[in-house]
Design a protein around this motif. Structure first.
Motif, PDB file in Angstrom:
ATOM      1  N   ILE A   1      58.995  33.372  51.464  1.00 10.44           N
ATOM      2  CA  ILE A   1      60.307  32.884  51.027  1.00 10.44           C
ATOM      3  C   ILE A   1      60.260  32.237  49.644  1.00 10.44           C
ATOM      4  O   ILE A   1      61.302  32.018  49.033  1.00 10.44           O
ATOM      5  N   ALA A   2      59.072  31.950  49.137  1.00 16.08           N
ATOM      6  CA  ALA A   2      58.906  31.386  47.791  1.00 16.08           C
ATOM      7  C   ALA A   2      57.796  32.163  47.085  1.00 16.08           C
ATOM      8  O   ALA A   2      56.692  31.657  46.882  1.00 16.08           O
ATOM      9  N   PRO A   3      58.065  33.427  46.725  1.00 14.06           N
ATOM     10  CA  PRO A   3      57.011  34.293  46.190  1.00 14.06           C
ATOM     11  C   PRO A   3      56.389  33.759  44.904  1.00 14.06           C
ATOM     12  O   PRO A   3      57.085  33.221  44.049  1.00 14.06           O
ATOM     13  N   GLN A   4      55.072  33.938  44.820  1.00 18.21           N
ATOM     14  CA  GLN A   4      54.326  33.520  43.641  1.00 18.21           C
ATOM     15  C   GLN A   4      53.830  34.713  42.825  1.00 18.21           C
ATOM     16  O   GLN A   4      53.066  34.539  41.875  1.00 18.21           O
ATOM     17  N   ALA A   5      54.259  35.901  43.194  1.00 15.89           N
ATOM     18  CA  ALA A   5      53.963  37.138  42.473  1.00 15.89           C
ATOM     19  C   ALA A   5      55.080  38.109  42.817  1.00 15.89           C
ATOM     20  O   ALA A   5      55.820  37.890  43.792  1.00 15.89           O
ATOM     21  N   PRO A   6      55.236  39.192  42.046  1.00 12.68           N
ATOM     22  CA  PRO A   6      56.293  40.159  42.375  1.00 12.68           C
ATOM     23  C   PRO A   6      56.222  40.659  43.810  1.00 12.68           C
ATOM     24  O   PRO A   6      57.249  40.856  44.456  1.00 12.68           O
ATOM     25  N   THR A   7      55.020  40.865  44.311  1.00 13.88           N
ATOM     26  CA  THR A   7      54.811  41.160  45.731  1.00 13.88           C
ATOM     27  C   THR A   7      54.051  39.986  46.318  1.00 13.88           C
ATOM     28  O   THR A   7      52.963  39.644  45.845  1.00 13.88           O
ATOM     29  N   HIS A   8      54.629  39.340  47.319  1.00  9.87           N
ATOM     30  CA  HIS A   8      53.974  38.231  48.004  1.00  9.87           C
ATOM     31  C   HIS A   8      54.364  38.316  49.471  1.00  9.87           C
ATOM     32  O   HIS A   8      55.475  37.963  49.859  1.00  9.87           O
ATOM     33  N   VAL A   9      53.429  38.820  50.258  1.00  9.20           N
ATOM     34  CA  VAL A   9      53.658  39.058  51.679  1.00  9.20           C
ATOM     35  C   VAL A   9      52.671  38.211  52.476  1.00  9.20           C
ATOM     36  O   VAL A   9      51.514  38.060  52.082  1.00  9.20           O
ATOM     37  N   LEU A  10      53.133  37.668  53.573  1.00 10.83           N
ATOM     38  CA  LEU A  10      52.276  36.947  54.505  1.00 10.83           C
ATOM     39  C   LEU A  10      51.975  37.865  55.679  1.00 10.83           C
ATOM     40  O   LEU A  10      52.882  38.515  56.212  1.00 10.83           O
ATOM     41  N   VAL A  11      50.708  37.931  56.070  1.00 12.57           N
ATOM     42  CA  VAL A  11      50.305  38.728  57.222  1.00 12.57           C
ATOM     43  C   VAL A  11      49.685  37.763  58.229  1.00 12.57           C
ATOM     44  O   VAL A  11      48.723  37.057  57.918  1.00 12.57           O
ATOM     45  N   ILE A  12      50.277  37.703  59.421  1.00 12.50           N
ATOM     46  CA  ILE A  12      49.822  36.768  60.446  1.00 12.50           C
ATOM     47  C   ILE A  12      49.423  37.526  61.708  1.00 12.50           C
ATOM     48  O   ILE A  12      50.029  38.538  62.048  1.00 12.50           O
ATOM     49  N   PRO A  13      48.395  37.035  62.398  1.00 10.81           N
ATOM     50  CA  PRO A  13      48.079  37.642  63.695  1.00 10.81           C
ATOM     51  C   PRO A  13      49.105  37.183  64.726  1.00 10.81           C
ATOM     52  O   PRO A  13      49.718  36.122  64.583  1.00 10.81           O
ATOM     53  N   LYS A  14      49.273  37.969  65.756  1.00  9.63           N
ATOM     54  CA  LYS A  14      50.227  37.596  66.801  1.00  9.63           C
ATOM     55  C   LYS A  14      49.673  36.556  67.767  1.00  9.63           C
ATOM     56  O   LYS A  14      50.428  35.908  68.476  1.00  9.63           O
ATOM     57  N   GLY A  15      48.366  36.370  67.764  1.00 11.24           N
ATOM     58  CA  GLY A  15      47.758  35.364  68.617  1.00 11.24           C
ATOM     59  C   GLY A  15      47.852  33.978  68.007  1.00 11.24           C
ATOM     60  O   GLY A  15      48.119  33.811  66.813  1.00 11.24           O
ATOM     61  N   ALA A  16      47.621  32.965  68.831  1.00  9.65           N
ATOM     62  CA  ALA A  16      47.736  31.557  68.432  1.00  9.65           C
ATOM     63  C   ALA A  16      46.406  31.060  67.860  1.00  9.65           C
ATOM     64  O   ALA A  16      45.572  30.507  68.586  1.00  9.65           O
ATOM     65  N   TYR A  17      46.224  31.258  66.570  1.00 10.83           N
ATOM     66  CA  TYR A  17      44.998  30.850  65.883  1.00 10.83           C
ATOM     67  C   TYR A  17      45.348  29.984  64.685  1.00 10.83           C
ATOM     68  O   TYR A  17      46.212  30.340  63.889  1.00 10.83           O
ATOM     69  N   VAL A  18      44.644  28.866  64.546  1.00 12.35           N
ATOM     70  CA  VAL A  18      44.929  27.927  63.462  1.00 12.35           C
ATOM     71  C   VAL A  18      44.450  28.463  62.119  1.00 12.35           C
ATOM     72  O   VAL A  18      45.156  28.369  61.122  1.00 12.35           O
ATOM     73  N   CYS A  19      43.225  29.005  62.074  1.00 19.12           N
ATOM     74  CA  CYS A  19      42.643  29.453  60.810  1.00 19.12           C
ATOM     75  C   CYS A  19      41.571  30.504  61.103  1.00 19.12           C
ATOM     76  O   CYS A  19      41.333  30.873  62.254  1.00 19.12           O
ATOM     77  N   TRP A  20      40.893  30.965  60.037  1.00 19.23           N
ATOM     78  CA  TRP A  20      39.872  31.994  60.200  1.00 19.23           C
ATOM     79  C   TRP A  20      38.776  31.568  61.159  1.00 19.23           C
ATOM     80  O   TRP A  20      38.290  32.374  61.955  1.00 19.23           O
ATOM     81  N   ASP A  21      38.322  30.322  61.072  1.00 22.56           N
ATOM     82  CA  ASP A  21      37.255  29.856  61.961  1.00 22.56           C
ATOM     83  C   ASP A  21      37.674  30.004  63.420  1.00 22.56           C
ATOM     84  O   ASP A  21      36.906  30.503  64.257  1.00 22.56           O
ATOM     85  N   ASP A  22      38.874  29.570  63.729  1.00 22.75           N
ATOM     86  CA  ASP A  22      39.412  29.660  65.079  1.00 22.75           C
ATOM     87  C   ASP A  22      39.527  31.125  65.511  1.00 22.75           C
ATOM     88  O   ASP A  22      39.117  31.507  66.604  1.00 22.75           O
ATOM     89  N   PHE A  23      40.065  31.951  64.631  1.00 25.17           N
ATOM     90  CA  PHE A  23      40.252  33.374  64.897  1.00 25.17           C
ATOM     91  C   PHE A  23      38.909  34.057  65.152  1.00 25.17           C
ATOM     92  O   PHE A  23      38.743  34.779  66.145  1.00 25.17           O
ATOM     93  N   ALA A  24      37.930  33.820  64.285  1.00 26.70           N
ATOM     94  CA  ALA A  24      36.623  34.453  64.425  1.00 26.70           C
ATOM     95  C   ALA A  24      35.935  34.041  65.725  1.00 26.70           C
ATOM     96  O   ALA A  24      35.239  34.849  66.346  1.00 26.70           O
ATOM     97  N   ALA A  25      36.136  32.801  66.127  1.00 26.49           N
ATOM     98  CA  ALA A  25      35.480  32.296  67.339  1.00 26.49           C
ATOM     99  C   ALA A  25      36.192  32.698  68.627  1.00 26.49           C
ATOM    100  O   ALA A  25      35.545  32.901  69.658  1.00 26.49           O
ATOM    101  N   GLN A  26      37.524  32.824  68.592  1.00 26.58           N
ATOM    102  CA  GLN A  26      38.299  32.980  69.823  1.00 26.58           C
ATOM    103  C   GLN A  26      38.932  34.358  70.039  1.00 26.58           C
ATOM    104  O   GLN A  26      39.195  34.735  71.177  1.00 26.58           O
TER     105      GLN A  26
END
Length: 126
Positions: free
Chosen positions: A40-65
């Motif tokens: 909603i506040a792009p910092q480049a001409p293309t600025h997309v967020l990609v999120i997993p559908k699971g409930a993960y706080v960050c990469w560490d959480d995602f990689a572990a769980q």
């Protein structure tokens, strides 16, 4: 306010609410593993967020769980988004913040995909 990733997942965060359909988002891509939408506040001409559908706080959480299928599906989704947007050539940048020092603002794993212009150096030398 940056996220303390030692805290448990907060299912009231904005990305969890977007996944539940409580808040609208300009969707770019969706599959079983991921949702991609325009920032909603792009910092480049293309600025997309990609999120997993699971409930993960960050990469560490995602990689572990996350399951192997979730990890593979999420990583593949990021590549699919880049190709669908036509930014795989000439290139794009991925950024994922994790924790207080990186200034992660939403306590749900997300990757920023930036493209559409020359992006310059990633970090300014100190």
């Amino acid at each position: 306010m940056p996220v303390d990733t030692s805290q448990p997942y907060d299912d009231s965060n904005i990305f969890a609410r977007i996944l539940r359909g409580e808040i609208p988002a300009a969707k770019v891509y969706e599959d079983d593993w991921a949702l991609a939408f325009n920032d909603i506040a792009p910092q480049a001409p293309t600025h997309v967020l990609v999120i997993p559908k699971g409930a993960y706080v960050c990469w560490d959480d995602f990689a572990a769980q996350a399951s192997d299928a979730e990890i593979a599906g999420y990583v593949r989704a990021i590549g699919i988004v880049a190709r669908q947007l036509g930014v795989d050539t000439p290139g794009y940048r991925l950024l994922a913040n994790c924790g207080l020092d990186s200034h992660q603002e939403v306590p749900h794993l997300h990757v920023h995909l930036f493209a559409g212009r020359k992006l310059g150096h990633m970090l300014v030398p100190e």
